[in-house]
Design an enzyme around this catalytic site. Structure first.
Site, PDB file in Angstrom:
ATOM      1  N   HIS A   1       0.091  18.703   2.417  1.00 22.91           N
ATOM      2  CA  HIS A   1       1.067  18.993   3.466  1.00 22.91           C
ATOM      3  C   HIS A   1       0.813  20.356   4.103  1.00 22.91           C
ATOM      4  CE1 HIS A   1       4.377  15.789   2.888  1.00 22.91           C
ATOM      5  NE2 HIS A   1       3.196  15.320   2.530  1.00 22.91           N
TER       6      HIS A   1
ATOM      7  N   HIS B   1      -3.093   8.927  -3.057  1.00 22.70           N
ATOM      8  CA  HIS B   1      -2.061   8.106  -3.714  1.00 22.70           C
ATOM      9  C   HIS B   1      -2.553   7.474  -5.011  1.00 22.70           C
ATOM     10  CE1 HIS B   1       0.508   7.875   0.190  1.00 22.70           C
ATOM     11  NE2 HIS B   1       0.438   9.079  -0.343  1.00 22.70           N
TER      12      HIS B   1
HETATM   13  C1  HEM Z   1       3.496  11.317  -2.116  1.00 26.04           C
HETATM   14  C2  HEM Z   1       3.542   9.608   2.376  1.00 26.04           C
HETATM   15  C3  HEM Z   1      -1.151  10.585   2.843  1.00 26.04           C
HETATM   16  C4  HEM Z   1      -1.092  12.644  -1.511  1.00 26.04           C
HETATM   17  C5  HEM Z   1       3.911  10.821  -0.921  1.00 26.04           C
HETATM   18  C6  HEM Z   1       5.256  10.480  -0.614  1.00 26.04           C
HETATM   19  C7  HEM Z   1       5.276   9.994   0.642  1.00 26.04           C
HETATM   20  C8  HEM Z   1       3.940  10.039   1.133  1.00 26.04           C
HETATM   21  C9  HEM Z   1       6.481   9.498   1.384  1.00 26.04           C
HETATM   22  C10 HEM Z   1       6.429  10.619  -1.556  1.00 26.04           C
HETATM   23  C11 HEM Z   1       7.127  11.953  -1.527  1.00 26.04           C
HETATM   24  C12 HEM Z   1       8.195  11.930  -2.568  1.00 26.04           C
HETATM   25  O1  HEM Z   1       9.136  11.138  -2.411  1.00 26.04           O
HETATM   26  O2  HEM Z   1       8.081  12.666  -3.546  1.00 26.04           O
HETATM   27  C13 HEM Z   1       2.263   9.648   2.849  1.00 26.04           C
HETATM   28  C14 HEM Z   1       1.843   9.122   4.116  1.00 26.04           C
HETATM   29  C15 HEM Z   1       0.522   9.391   4.254  1.00 26.04           C
HETATM   30  C16 HEM Z   1       0.119  10.094   3.069  1.00 26.04           C
HETATM   31  C17 HEM Z   1       2.749   8.397   5.088  1.00 26.04           C
HETATM   32  C18 HEM Z   1      -0.406   9.058   5.387  1.00 26.04           C
HETATM   33  C19 HEM Z   1      -0.347   7.930   6.042  1.00 26.04           C
HETATM   34  C20 HEM Z   1      -1.499  11.328   1.735  1.00 26.04           C
HETATM   35  C21 HEM Z   1      -2.738  12.023   1.588  1.00 26.04           C
HETATM   36  C22 HEM Z   1      -2.707  12.626   0.368  1.00 26.04           C
HETATM   37  C23 HEM Z   1      -1.454  12.280  -0.253  1.00 26.04           C
HETATM   38  C24 HEM Z   1      -3.834  12.092   2.648  1.00 26.04           C
HETATM   39  C25 HEM Z   1      -3.737  13.490  -0.290  1.00 26.04           C
HETATM   40  C26 HEM Z   1      -5.008  13.443  -0.047  1.00 26.04           C
HETATM   41  C27 HEM Z   1       0.140  12.345  -2.086  1.00 26.04           C
HETATM   42  C28 HEM Z   1       0.454  12.595  -3.472  1.00 26.04           C
HETATM   43  C29 HEM Z   1       1.771  12.207  -3.649  1.00 26.04           C
HETATM   44  C30 HEM Z   1       2.229  11.730  -2.371  1.00 26.04           C
HETATM   45  C31 HEM Z   1      -0.474  13.140  -4.531  1.00 26.04           C
HETATM   46  C32 HEM Z   1       2.580  12.250  -4.925  1.00 26.04           C
HETATM   47  C33 HEM Z   1       3.441  13.481  -4.991  1.00 26.04           C
HETATM   48  C34 HEM Z   1       4.135  13.627  -6.307  1.00 26.04           C
HETATM   49  O3  HEM Z   1       3.660  13.087  -7.314  1.00 26.04           O
HETATM   50  O4  HEM Z   1       5.166  14.327  -6.358  1.00 26.04           O
HETATM   51  N1  HEM Z   1       3.117  10.558   0.157  1.00 26.04           N
HETATM   52  N2  HEM Z   1       1.199  10.223   2.240  1.00 26.04           N
HETATM   53  N3  HEM Z   1      -0.740  11.523   0.619  1.00 26.04           N
HETATM   54  N4  HEM Z   1       1.206  11.816  -1.458  1.00 26.04           N
HETATM   55 FE1  HEM Z   1       1.164  10.950   0.364  1.00 26.04          FE
END
Ligand code: HEM
Length: 745
Positions: free
Chosen positions: A92, A268
Site C-alpha cells: 500500500h 495473496h
Molecule cells: C489483503 C485487496 C493486490 C498483498 C488484502 C485485503 C484486501 C485486498 C481487501 C484485506 C484487508 C483486510 O481486510 O485486512 C487487494 C486488491 C488488490 C490487491 C483489490 C488488487 C487488485 C495485492 C498485492 C499485494 C497484496 C499486489 C502484494 C504484492 C496483500 C496481503 C494481504 C492483503 C499480503 C493480507 C494482509 C494481512 O494478512 O493482514 N488485499 N489486494 N494485495 N493483500 Fe491485497
C-alpha cells in the site's frame, strides 16, 4: 475532534475564512514551498545516505524478523505472524505510484500523513506502522520510515520462504503531506455516497465501459483506494468487470498483465482479510480520531476489537492453506475450485468454495478450519481470459511464478527511486539494470576538464546553426524532462536525441535536430582529437545551454560564470522504455511558452506544477520564466512574452516591461483567454503579445511581489545571478552522483 468544530471557526493557528474560500480559483503556490528546512527536524545538514552508512543493516533485518512473530497483546498477529500484514503495508505504500505523473509511491514515507494515513483502504495499517515504532526508535535517523515501511514487508516475504531477490534502501523521509498529488476531485470518500465515484469517470457509471474514461493521472477506481474495490466495481460483485478495473489501474502504474497477475497472486499467497464483525462498531480514522488515540484510528468497539473480532475491509477471506509460507496454494485454489458468491459476517461480497473441505487454518484457533474463499478481484484473475492464461502458466510452473513475482515486487518497491546512484545497502541486486530503471551506461572514458569546457563553449557558439535561443531551449528540453516525483528524466543519458523525446512538440523537433547536428559535429571533432578523454552528447547539450546563458549575460554587460559539471553519459534507444517515457512529455511548459491548460486546469497551474516537479521555489520559477523570455527561448520561436527590444541578452527587461503601467493587456479574440495583446496605454499602439504564463507573474499577488524585486533598478545583476543559479539547479536535477545532489527533499 474534541473541541474543534471546524478550522474556519477557530481564531488561532491559521483559522478563519481564507483566501481560497473567497477566491476559489486563486493560483496556489503551495507546491513550491514543500519540504523546507523549517519542517525538517533533522536539519538540512543530515544527509540520509551518510546516516544509513552507519546502520547495521543485518541487525535491522534481524530485529524486523524477531518482531514479525512477536505477537503483541494490543494487536495480536494472525497465525502468530505479522508477515502478511507487513506485506500489505509495503504494497500500500508503494502501490499509490502512478506512471503518468510519477507521483505517489513509497519514496517519501507519505503514509505517515493525511490523506494516506486515513484512507479507507489503509485501514488498520496505522497498527502495522505502530508495531514498527520500537525498531524505528532504536535506529533513529539511520533508517527512514519510508525505507522501513517497505523493508518490513520485503523482509517478511523472505522470512516466509520467498527467495531473497534484492532490496535497496535510500528513500528519504519528508515531513509533511505532499501537496502536489492530485488524488481526485471527489468530496466524498465512498462510492456509495452521491456522485462520488463517477467524478473520476466523467459521470460514467457503466462498470463495463468506464475503465477507459478514468481520469489521468489517477490509478485507482475510488478516492481512498490503492487500486480497485475488492468487492467489485462500485461494490458490484462482477469479476469480469473487476478485471477491467484491475487492468486499467495496474497499467497506470506501468505494470503489464503478467506483472499484475504475479503481484496479486503472489501477495495473496499470504495473510488474510478482516471482516469478522459489522462495520458499525468502527470508530473514526486516525485523522479524525480523538487526541487521546495518538494517531491510531478505526477503534473497534466490538468485544476485544482485535484478533478474531477485527474489521478492516469487511471481508473474511484466507486464500491459502499456508498463509505464512510461500507456496502455490492461491493459484491452486483459484483455478481448481468453484467459488460461489456469499457474504462475509460484515456483509461484504465475497466468494466461497461451498463444495470444498475446510482446509484453511484459523488464525487464532488451533484445529479450526475454514472453506477456501476469494474476493471478487481474485476471481477476476480466472474470469478474464488473458489473466487466466497467465495464472495457469504460473500455476503449472511454480519456479517461473516465483521468479516473476520477485521481479514485479522489486519493481513495485523501487519504481520511483530514480537513478541507481540513489540505491543504498548491501542487498542491491547485481547485474544489468532493468529497463524500468532507465539505464545509462557507465562512462568508460576520462571526463572533460575546465580547459576543455572553455574551448568547447567557444566552439559551440561558433558553430553554424547554433544560437543562444536554440541552445537554451535544447538544454532546457533535456534537463527539464526531470520530475522529482519518480526522479525520472533529466539531461543525463542524452535521451533528447532518442525516441520519444526527440519528437515531442515541446522540443520543436525540426529545430532540435539542427542543434543536435551542430553539437554532434563539435562532439566528433573533440572525440577524434582526444582518445582517453571523450565528451558525451548529454554533456554537450547542457554545456551548450551554459555557453548560451554566459554569452547572453555578457551581451547585457554582466560577467557571469554559470556552473557546469561534466559527467553525463549517453544511453541508447534499446535502454529507453518508450512505453513509460512517453509520460514525461509535458502537457504544457510555461518556461518555454509551450501548450495551454487542459480540462479543469489552467496554463498557470500546469506551470506551477512543473516548477514543483523541478523542485523550484517561487523566486526560482519566477526568475527562470523572466530569464527564458529575455533569452528569446520560446519553444517555437514565437515572440509571446518577449517583452524586450534586445532579445538574447540576459536583462531583466521582462520584469521591467511587465510591471510598466503604460502597457494595457487584453485577451486576443478566439484564444480562450490564453493569449494577450499588450498595447501602449496612451497611443493604443501594439507593443507585445503574451501568454498566461507571462501575465501571471504580474497578476498573482505573490508572484508580482517577486517580479517587483527582479524588475527594480538595482536588480540587473541579482537577476542574472539568480537566473544562473536556478538554471544550473535544473541542469543538475538528475545528477545524484554529485555531492550537492545526494539529497533533494
Ligand atoms: C489483503 C485487496 C493486490 C498483498 C488484502 C485485503 C484486501 C485486498 C481487501 C484485506 C484487508 C483486510 O481486510 O485486512 C487487494 C486488491 C488488490 C490487491 C483489490 C488488487 C487488485 C495485492 C498485492 C499485494 C497484496 C499486489 C502484494 C504484492 C496483500 C496481503 C494481504 C492483503 C499480503 C493480507 C494482509 C494481512 O494478512 O493482514 N488485499 N489486494 N494485495 N493483500 Fe491485497
Amino acid at each position: 475532534f474534541g473541541r474543534c468544530l471546524s478550522k474556519r471557526l477557530s481564531k488561532f493557528a491559521g483559522g478563519g475564512s481564507r483566501s481560497w474560500d473567497w477566491w476559489p480559483c486563486e493560483l496556489s503556490l503551495n507546491v513550491l514551498r514543500q519540504n523546507g528546512k523549517e519542517s525538517n527536524p533533522l536539519g538540512a545538514d543530515v544527509i540520509y545516505a551518510n546516516e544509513f552508512a552507519k546502520l547495521d543493516f543485518e541487525q535491522l533485518k534481524k530485529d524486523i524478523t524477531e518482531m514479525q512473530t512477536n505477537s503483541q497483546d494490543w494487536w495480536p498477529a494472525d497465525f502468530g505472524n505479522y508477515g502478511g500484514f507487513w506485506i500489505r503495508l509495503s504494497w500500500h505504500n508503494a502501490g499509490t505510484y502512478r506512471a503518468v505523473d510519477g507521483r505517489g509511491g513509497a519514496g517519501e514515507g507519505q503514509q505517515r500523513f493525511a490523506p494516506l494515513n486515513s484512507w479507507p483502504d489503509n485501514q488498520n495499517l496505522d497498527k502495522a506502522r505502530r508495531l514498527l515504532w520500537p525498531i524505528k526508535q532504536k535506529y533513529g535517523s539511520k533508517i527512514s520510515w519510508a525505507d522501513l515501511f517497505v523493508l518490513a514487508g520485503h523482509t517478511a516475504l523472505n522470512n516466509m520462504g520467498f527467495p531473497p531477490h534484492g532490496f535497496a534502501a535510500g528513500r528519504v523521509d519528508t515531513w509533511q503531506a505532499d501537496e502536489g498529488i492530485f488524488w481526485g476531485a471527489e468530496t466524498a470518500m465512498f462510492p456509495t455516497e452521491p456522485g462520488s465515484n463517477s467524478v473520476r469517470y466523467n459521470g460514467s457509471t457503466d462498470i463495463y465501459a468506464r475503465a477507459d474514461t478514468l481520469e489521468a493521472p489517477l490509478a485507482d477506481t475510488n478516492m481512498g483506494l490503492i487500486y480497485v474495490d475488492p468487492e467489485g466495481p462500485s461494490g458490484i460483485p462482477d469479476p469480469k468487470a473487476s478485471a477491467l478495473d484491475i487492468r486499467k489501474t495496474f497499467t497506470r502504474m506501468a505494470m503489464n498483465d503478467e506483472e499484475t497477475v504475479a503481484l496479486i497472486a503472489g501477495g495473496h499467497a499470504f495473510g488474510k482479510t478482516h471482516g469478522a464483525v459489522a462495520g458499525k462498531y468502527i470508530g473514526p480514522e486516525p485523522n479524525a480520531a480523538p487526541i487521546t488515540e495518538q494517531q491510531l484510528g478505526w477503534k473497534n468497539h466490538y468485544k476485544s476489537g482485535y484478533a478474531d473480532n477485527t474489521y478492516t475491509s469487511g471481508l473474511e477471506v484466507i486464500w491459502s492453506e499456508t498463509p505464512t509460507k510461500w507456496a502455490n496454494h492461491y493459484l491452486h485454489s483459484l483455478l481448481t475450485r468453484n467459488f460461489s458468491h456469499t457474504n462475509s459476517p460484515a456483509g461484504g461480497h465475497q466468494w466461497e468454495c461451498l463444495g470444498c473441505n475446510a482446509s484453511i487454518p484459523d488464525p487464532f484457533k488451533p484445529n479450526v478450519w475454514h472453506r477456501p474463499r476469494m474476493m471478487t478481484s481474485d476471481i477476476a484473475l480466472k474470469e478474464d481470459p488473458i489473466y487466466r492464461n497467465i495464472s495457469e502458466t504460473f500455476y503449472k510452473d511454480f519456479n517461473l511464478f516465483t521468479e516473476k513475482f520477485g521481479l514485479a515486487w522489486y519493481k513495485l518497491l523501487h519504481r520511483d527511486m530514480g537513478p541507481i546512484t540513489r540505491y543504498l545497502g548491501p542487498d542491491i541486486p547485481k547485474g544489468p539494470l532493468k529497463l524500468w530503471q532507465d539505464p545509462v551506461p557507465e562512462a568508460k572514458y576520462q571526463m572533460i576538464d575546465a580547459n576543455d569546457t572553455t574551448s568547447l563553449k567557444s566552439e559551440i557558439l561558433n558553430t553554424q546553426g547554433l544560437n543562444i535561443s536554440n541552445l537554451v531551449t535544447t538544454a532546457w528540453g533535456a534537463a527539464a524532462s526531470f520530475r522529482i516525483s519518480d526522479k525520472r528524466g533529466g539531461a543525463n543519458g542524452g535521451r533528447i536525441q532518442l525516441e520519444p523525446q526527440k519528437r515531442w512538440a515541446s522540443n520543436n523537433p525540426a529545430r532540435l535536430q539542427i542543434v543536435l547536428n551542430g553539437l554532434k559535429s563539435v562532439q566528433s571533432k573533440f572525440n577524434k582529437a582526444n582518445s582517453a578523454k571523450q565528451v558525451s552528447l548529454a554533456d554537450l547539450v547542457v554545456l551548450g545551454g551554459t555557453a548560451a546563458v554566459e554569452a547572453a549575460a555578457k551581451a547585457a554587460g554582466i560577467n557571469l560564470a554559470v556552473r557546469f559539471t561534466p559527467g553525463r553519459n549517453d544511453t541508447t534507444q534499446a535502454l529507453t522504455d518508450i512505453s513509460t517515457f512517453k509520460y514525461l512529455k509535458p502537457i504544457a511548459d510555461g518556461f518555454v511558452n509551450y501548450g495551454v491548460g487542459i480540462g479543469r486546469s489552467t496554463t498557470e497551474e500546469i506551470l506551477v506544477d512543473k516548477a514543483g516537479l523541478l523542485t523550484l521555489s517561487t523566486p526560482e520559477m519566477t526568475v527562470l520564466v523572466g530569464g527564458m523570455r529575455a533569452l528569446n527561448a520560446n519553444y517555437d520561436g514565437s515572440s509571446h512574452g518577449i517583452l524586450t527590444s534586445r532579445p538574447g541578452q540576459l536583462t531583466n527587461d521582462f520584469f521591467v516591461n511587465l510591471l510598466n503601467i503604460s502597457t494595457t493587456w487584453q485577451p486576443i479574440a478566439n484564444t480562450n483567454q490564453e493569449f494577450f495583446q499588450g498595447n501602449d496605454r496612451a497611443s493604443g499602439q501594439p507593443l507585445y503579445t503574451a501568454t498566461r504564463s507571462d501575465l501571471i507573474l504580474g497578476s498573482h499577488p505573490e508572484l508580482r511581489a517577486v517580479s517587483e524585486v527582479y524588475g527594480s533598478a538595482d536588480a540587473s545583476e541579482k537577476f542574472a545571478k539568480d537566473f544562473a543559479s536556478a538554471w544550473s539547479k535544473v541542469m543538475e536535477l538528475d545528477r545524484y552522483d554529485l555531492k550537492n545532489r545526494l539529497q533533494d527533499e
